[in-house]
Design a protein around this motif. Structure first.
Motif, PDB file in Angstrom:
ATOM      1  N   VAL A 217     -49.289  42.628 -43.901  1.00  0.00           N
ATOM      2  CA  VAL A 217     -49.252  44.081 -44.064  1.00  0.00           C
ATOM      3  C   VAL A 217     -48.075  44.699 -43.303  1.00  0.00           C
ATOM      4  N   ASN A 218     -47.922  44.312 -42.039  1.00  0.00           N
ATOM      5  CA  ASN A 218     -46.909  44.951 -41.201  1.00  0.00           C
ATOM      6  C   ASN A 218     -45.489  44.669 -41.671  1.00  0.00           C
ATOM      7  N   LEU A 219     -45.263  43.487 -42.236  1.00  0.00           N
ATOM      8  CA  LEU A 219     -43.913  43.166 -42.689  1.00  0.00           C
ATOM      9  C   LEU A 219     -43.461  44.062 -43.837  1.00  0.00           C
ATOM     10  N   GLN A 220     -44.426  44.635 -44.579  1.00  0.00           N
ATOM     11  CA  GLN A 220     -44.029  45.521 -45.669  1.00  0.00           C
ATOM     12  C   GLN A 220     -43.418  46.824 -45.176  1.00  0.00           C
ATOM     13  N   SER A 221     -43.639  47.152 -43.894  1.00  0.00           N
ATOM     14  CA  SER A 221     -43.044  48.372 -43.352  1.00  0.00           C
ATOM     15  C   SER A 221     -41.528  48.254 -43.222  1.00  0.00           C
ATOM     16  N   ILE A 222     -41.003  47.026 -43.270  1.00  0.00           N
ATOM     17  CA  ILE A 222     -39.545  46.860 -43.189  1.00  0.00           C
ATOM     18  C   ILE A 222     -38.870  47.588 -44.341  1.00  0.00           C
ATOM     19  N   VAL A 223     -39.382  47.374 -45.545  1.00  0.00           N
ATOM     20  CA  VAL A 223     -38.780  48.007 -46.718  1.00  0.00           C
ATOM     21  C   VAL A 223     -39.073  49.500 -46.746  1.00  0.00           C
ATOM     22  N   SER A 224     -40.312  49.889 -46.414  1.00  0.00           N
ATOM     23  CA  SER A 224     -40.703  51.290 -46.552  1.00  0.00           C
ATOM     24  C   SER A 224     -40.239  52.177 -45.412  1.00  0.00           C
ATOM     25  N   ARG A 225     -39.990  51.575 -44.204  1.00  0.00           N
ATOM     26  CA  ARG A 225     -39.698  52.418 -43.052  1.00  0.00           C
ATOM     27  C   ARG A 225     -38.506  51.976 -42.203  1.00  0.00           C
ATOM     28  N   PRO A 232     -31.177  48.169 -51.864  1.00  0.00           N
ATOM     29  CA  PRO A 232     -32.234  47.267 -52.344  1.00  0.00           C
ATOM     30  C   PRO A 232     -32.647  46.262 -51.267  1.00  0.00           C
ATOM     31  N   CYS A 233     -33.950  46.066 -51.139  1.00  0.00           N
ATOM     32  CA  CYS A 233     -34.482  45.098 -50.176  1.00  0.00           C
ATOM     33  C   CYS A 233     -35.882  44.688 -50.624  1.00  0.00           C
ATOM     34  N   VAL A 234     -36.177  43.401 -50.515  1.00  0.00           N
ATOM     35  CA  VAL A 234     -37.503  42.870 -50.840  1.00  0.00           C
ATOM     36  C   VAL A 234     -37.939  41.946 -49.713  1.00  0.00           C
ATOM     37  N   VAL A 235     -39.200  42.115 -49.258  1.00  0.00           N
ATOM     38  CA  VAL A 235     -39.831  41.171 -48.336  1.00  0.00           C
ATOM     39  C   VAL A 235     -41.130  40.714 -48.993  1.00  0.00           C
ATOM     40  N   SER A 236     -41.206  39.428 -49.329  1.00  0.00           N
ATOM     41  CA  SER A 236     -42.375  38.912 -50.058  1.00  0.00           C
ATOM     42  C   SER A 236     -42.951  37.698 -49.342  1.00  0.00           C
ATOM     43  N   VAL A 237     -44.262  37.747 -49.086  1.00  0.00           N
ATOM     44  CA  VAL A 237     -44.984  36.572 -48.594  1.00  0.00           C
ATOM     45  C   VAL A 237     -45.559  35.859 -49.808  1.00  0.00           C
ATOM     46  N   GLY A 238     -45.113  34.639 -50.037  1.00  0.00           N
ATOM     47  CA  GLY A 238     -45.530  33.913 -51.239  1.00  0.00           C
ATOM     48  C   GLY A 238     -46.566  32.838 -51.001  1.00  0.00           C
ATOM     49  N   SER A 239     -46.811  32.497 -49.719  1.00  0.00           N
ATOM     50  CA  SER A 239     -47.736  31.407 -49.415  1.00  0.00           C
ATOM     51  C   SER A 239     -48.483  31.733 -48.126  1.00  0.00           C
ATOM     52  N   PHE A 240     -49.817  31.538 -48.152  1.00  0.00           N
ATOM     53  CA  PHE A 240     -50.679  31.797 -46.994  1.00  0.00           C
ATOM     54  C   PHE A 240     -51.715  30.686 -46.957  1.00  0.00           C
ATOM     55  N   HIS A 241     -51.629  29.830 -45.942  1.00  0.00           N
ATOM     56  CA  HIS A 241     -52.561  28.704 -45.854  1.00  0.00           C
ATOM     57  C   HIS A 241     -53.221  28.673 -44.479  1.00  0.00           C
ATOM     58  N   SER A 242     -54.570  28.563 -44.495  1.00  0.00           N
ATOM     59  CA  SER A 242     -55.292  28.479 -43.233  1.00  0.00           C
ATOM     60  C   SER A 242     -56.728  28.080 -43.490  1.00  0.00           C
ATOM     61  N   GLY A 243     -57.333  27.418 -42.499  1.00  0.00           N
ATOM     62  CA  GLY A 243     -58.763  27.177 -42.514  1.00  0.00           C
ATOM     63  C   GLY A 243     -59.210  25.990 -43.329  1.00  0.00           C
TER      64      GLY A 243
END
Length: 394
Positions: A217-225, A232-243
């Motif tokens: 969630v917090n990393l999305q503030s880079i583009v918005s704020r 142009p700027c994109v920050v995308s999390v494409g993989s989340f592994h845990s548990g």
């Protein structure tokens, strides 16, 4: 005597056969040994000078000398596939589990082979030298372009052109633009280290899943704020592994993703802000973090004169309405490295066809192309090469 255009069109059945063979037998980045051997055998059969294992990997180049003196033009195709399971039902679907050509590199290879075959049959019409670059490992950084450049593939080359088939663009249309065209492609891996424990006793743990979720969630503030909204700027999390279980709070979580920018200053500012957010978020929740942030391919920046050549040549082949000015593309390409060293142009060739159901995006399990797009790609390669050689003959 056949014209070059007639020779190309007579080769279309073979081009389709080559593409389908490569599609059935895809190879991942840095593993393209059979593909490279296939390409080298074809080039030799047409009398080209061939170099293999270029750049210490599976790169192949073919060199064609025309009968008249003139400039040296390089044409490039990429050869690698992706780690994706092919879900198509076509008879040419991938026969390699978990690997498929989901970006059109098989078609790029087949189209450039067709250009090499066509031009080798018409050396008397080639006013200069053509270097055909078949490059491995475009999909994975650090990529195959730099090792090939370091091996000298651009030595003596005056200009370079590359083509990418593009399903968001309908078949029959082509596009490019001068200046920045495709984004710089950086990548990151984050390993969040918490303190695992019982799912019913969260107060005794540092929940890595929760902390990693806050990062997403917090990393999305880079583009918005944190960046200029006009850039142009994109920050995308494409993989989340845990548990491993429903009632266990995981000790660690791993995130992977990409950052895309065009401006070099903003590129570095985003990197700094990214690392700041990651460290402070994890510290706030008592977690540790390892950051692996890699600057990948630079942006693709077309040379103005060669982009104008594309427009002129494409309009002559496909008509003015089909030769289009492209929007900025946030995908990345290591063709950028070639353009940092010599003039050139990267071009998109439409490969989508809604009537035939060819609508899936690149890197999709059911990705496919309209094979007519390969014909258009080959014709565009010939057109820009001929236009450059006519301008620079002698």
């Amino acid at each position: 005597m056949k014209s070059m255009e007639q020779t190309l069109m007579s080769a279309v059945p073979d081009m389709i056969e080559w593409r389908r063979h490569l599609h059935r037998n895809p190879e991942l980045s840095y593993q393209e040994s059979a593909t490279a051997a296939f390409v080298a055998e074809k080039l030799r059969s047409w009398g080209l000078e061939v170099r293999e294992s270029v750049g210490g990997g599976h790169g192949v180049i073919g060199i064609l000398q025309g009968t008249a003196d003139g400039p040296t033009v390089a044409l490039r195709a990429d050869m690698d596939a992706l780690p994706i399971q092919d879900e198509k039902t076509a008879e040419y679907a991938s026969q390699v589990p978990g690997v498929m050509h989901a970006c059109g590199h098989d078609a790029h290879t087949a189209a450039l082979l067709t250009v090499a075959r066509t031009m080798s049959s018409h050396r008397d019409q080639v006013g200069g030298r053509v270097v055909f670059l078949f490059q491995p490992a475009e999909e994975t950084t650090p990529g195959g372009a730099l090792p090939m450049i370091e091996a000298g593939v651009l030595d003596g080359v005056d200009v370079i052109y590359g083509i990418h088939l593009w399903t968001p663009l309908e078949t029959g249309a082509v596009s490019s633009r001068p200046g920045p065209f495709m984004a710089a492609a950086d990548e990151f891996t984050l390993t969040v280290k918490g303190r695992g424990g019982h799912g019913g006793l969260p107060h005794e743990t540092v929940d890595s899943v929760y902390v990693a979720s806050q990062l997403v969630v917090n990393l999305q503030s880079i583009v918005s704020r944190s960046t200029d909204p006009t850039q142009p700027c994109v920050v995308s999390v494409g993989s989340f592994h845990s548990g491993t279980s429903f009632n266990v709070i995981a000790e660690s979580a791993a995130l992977k993703g990409t950052v895309r920018t065009f401006d070099s200053r903003i590129r570095l500012e985003v990197k700094d802000r990214f690392e700041e957010i990651v460290r402070q978020t994890c510290a706030m929740y008592g977690a540790e973090v390892q950051i692996d942030y890699r600057l990948g391919y630079p942006p693709v920046v077309n040379h103005a004169g060669e982009a104008q050549r594309f427009e002129r040549a494409a309009a002559g082949v496909f008509g003015t309405e089909q030769a289009r000015y492209s929007p900025l593309i946030m995908a990345g390409e290591d063709f950028a490295y070639y353009l940092e060293r010599i003039p050139g142009c990267f071009m998109f060739v439409g490969a989508g066809n809604k009537e035939r159901g060819i609508v899936h995006p690149h890197h999709h399990p059911r990705f496919d192309i309209d094979e007519q797009a390969m014909v258009n790609a080959a014709r565009l390669f010939l057109a820009v090469t001929e236009d450059y050689m006519k301008e620079h003959r002698g």
